[in-house]
Design a protein around this motif. Structure first.
Motif, PDB file in Angstrom:
ATOM      1  N   ALA A 151       0.806  -1.139  -0.098  1.00 11.25           N
ATOM      2  CA  ALA A 151       0.057   0.126  -0.003  1.00 11.25           C
ATOM      3  C   ALA A 151       0.983   1.304  -0.008  1.00 11.25           C
ATOM      4  O   ALA A 151       0.896   2.134   0.791  1.00 11.25           O
ATOM      5  N   LYS A 152       1.957   1.086  -0.962  1.00 10.14           N
ATOM      6  CA  LYS A 152       2.788   2.539  -1.232  1.00 10.14           C
ATOM      7  C   LYS A 152       2.023   3.612  -1.541  1.00 10.14           C
ATOM      8  O   LYS A 152       1.308   3.493  -2.334  1.00 10.14           O
ATOM      9  N   LYS A 153       2.416   4.673  -1.021  1.00 10.94           N
ATOM     10  CA  LYS A 153       1.689   6.028  -1.384  1.00 10.94           C
ATOM     11  C   LYS A 153       2.705   6.281  -2.576  1.00 10.94           C
ATOM     12  O   LYS A 153       3.761   5.930  -2.785  1.00 10.94           O
ATOM     13  N   PRO A 154       1.990   7.052  -3.413  1.00  9.47           N
ATOM     14  CA  PRO A 154       2.796   7.446  -4.856  1.00  9.47           C
ATOM     15  C   PRO A 154       3.837   8.236  -4.386  1.00  9.47           C
ATOM     16  O   PRO A 154       3.859   9.174  -3.377  1.00  9.47           O
ATOM     17  N   SER A 155       4.864   8.343  -5.067  1.00  5.20           N
ATOM     18  CA  SER A 155       6.195   9.087  -4.882  1.00  5.20           C
ATOM     19  C   SER A 155       5.827  10.476  -4.985  1.00  5.20           C
ATOM     20  O   SER A 155       5.150  10.816  -5.927  1.00  5.20           O
ATOM     21  N   PRO A 156       6.110  11.516  -4.112  1.00  4.80           N
ATOM     22  CA  PRO A 156       6.081  12.842  -4.496  1.00  4.80           C
ATOM     23  C   PRO A 156       6.445  13.396  -5.775  1.00  4.80           C
ATOM     24  O   PRO A 156       6.075  14.116  -6.466  1.00  4.80           O
ATOM     25  N   PHE A 157       7.664  12.575  -6.187  1.00  5.42           N
ATOM     26  CA  PHE A 157       8.379  12.950  -7.501  1.00  5.42           C
ATOM     27  C   PHE A 157       7.165  12.575  -8.808  1.00  5.42           C
ATOM     28  O   PHE A 157       7.205  13.385  -9.574  1.00  5.42           O
ATOM     29  N   ALA A 158       6.654  11.598  -8.511  1.00  5.30           N
ATOM     30  CA  ALA A 158       5.722  10.932  -9.537  1.00  5.30           C
ATOM     31  C   ALA A 158       4.545  11.820  -9.645  1.00  5.30           C
ATOM     32  O   ALA A 158       4.088  12.366 -10.884  1.00  5.30           O
ATOM     33  N   VAL A 159       4.266  12.606  -8.577  1.00  6.86           N
ATOM     34  CA  VAL A 159       2.916  13.394  -8.321  1.00  6.86           C
ATOM     35  C   VAL A 159       3.495  15.024  -9.102  1.00  6.86           C
ATOM     36  O   VAL A 159       2.742  15.192  -9.911  1.00  6.86           O
ATOM     37  N   LEU A 160       4.674  15.175  -8.814  1.00 11.78           N
ATOM     38  CA  LEU A 160       5.107  16.492  -9.392  1.00 11.78           C
ATOM     39  C   LEU A 160       5.266  16.109 -10.855  1.00 11.78           C
ATOM     40  O   LEU A 160       4.779  17.201 -11.825  1.00 11.78           O
ATOM     41  N   LYS A 161       5.826  14.903 -11.511  1.00 14.37           N
ATOM     42  CA  LYS A 161       5.813  14.824 -12.556  1.00 14.37           C
ATOM     43  C   LYS A 161       4.441  14.849 -13.628  1.00 14.37           C
ATOM     44  O   LYS A 161       4.417  15.504 -14.575  1.00 14.37           O
ATOM     45  N   GLY A 162       3.431  14.380 -12.625  1.00 18.45           N
ATOM     46  CA  GLY A 162       2.121  14.521 -13.319  1.00 18.45           C
ATOM     47  C   GLY A 162       1.539  15.882 -13.190  1.00 18.45           C
ATOM     48  O   GLY A 162       0.961  16.163 -14.449  1.00 18.45           O
ATOM     49  N   LEU A 163       1.854  16.604 -12.457  1.00 21.20           N
ATOM     50  CA  LEU A 163       1.523  18.095 -12.472  1.00 21.20           C
ATOM     51  C   LEU A 163       2.157  18.811 -13.557  1.00 21.20           C
ATOM     52  O   LEU A 163       1.563  19.665 -14.055  1.00 21.20           O
ATOM     53  N   LYS A 164       3.322  18.518 -13.882  1.00 25.96           N
ATOM     54  CA  LYS A 164       4.099  19.039 -14.965  1.00 25.96           C
ATOM     55  C   LYS A 164       3.808  18.957 -16.350  1.00 25.96           C
ATOM     56  O   LYS A 164       3.858  19.714 -16.844  1.00 25.96           O
TER      57      LYS A 164
END
Length: 165
Positions: A151-164
């Motif tokens: 149940a890993k939370k998504p990586s904050p870097f993956a979230v930033l990449k999605g926002l970008k």
């Protein structure tokens, strides 16, 4: 702890031998490390002399105790099988001399006593035999740990990449 006291030098000179069983709960320091206080250990103490005629004691301890696995925090059965050769000296200075003379890591030189507590020797031997951080080779139930890992939370870097994007 029930005291069983001997004159270590007489015990060695007379080549005496004693053995018995002791409950883990009777050994305060070992009991603090153990999950199951009702376990018992078998011990043997044999007096004698080494090849240079120094008085010696051979202490052995065997049995099974339960420790806490430091990885999964569940009980871990640990087999205690330990034997030590203890050369007796009358003073700290003499102990250092004998230790240097023998230059042998397989024996320990201790200051003997006319009132040596055998149960303390047995407890010391058992404590030296157990691992500092006991762990199962393979922990029995890693389901809870696997669930947490799955149940890993998504990586904050993956979230930033999605926002970008």
């Amino acid at each position: 702890m029930s005291a069983f006291v001997i004159d270590a030098f007489d015990f060695s000179r007379l080549k005496e031998r004693r053995e018995g069983d002791v409950l883990v709960s009777d050994l305060a320091r070992l009991s603090a490390e153990s999950v199951n206080k009702s376990a018992s250990l078998h011990w043997t103490l044999q007096g004698g002399a080494d090849s240079l005629n120094h008085p010696q004691l051979i202490v052995s301890v065997s049995g099974s105790i339960e420790l806490m696995c430091q990885r999964c925090m569940t009980p871990l059965k640990f087999a205690v099988e330990s034997e030590s050769i203890l050369i007796l000296a009358k003073t700290d200075e003499r102990a250092d001399e004998i230790d240097a003379l023998l230059d042998d890591d397989s024996v320990d030189v201790i200051v003997g006593s006319k009132a040596l507590n055998v149960m303390e020797l047995v407890e010391d031997e058992a404590l030296l035999a157990i691992p500092l951080a006991p762990k199962h080779d393979v922990c029995p139930d890693n389901a809870a740990l696997d669930d947490l890992m799955g149940a890993k939370k998504p990586s904050p870097f993956a979230v930033l990449k999605g926002l970008k994007q």
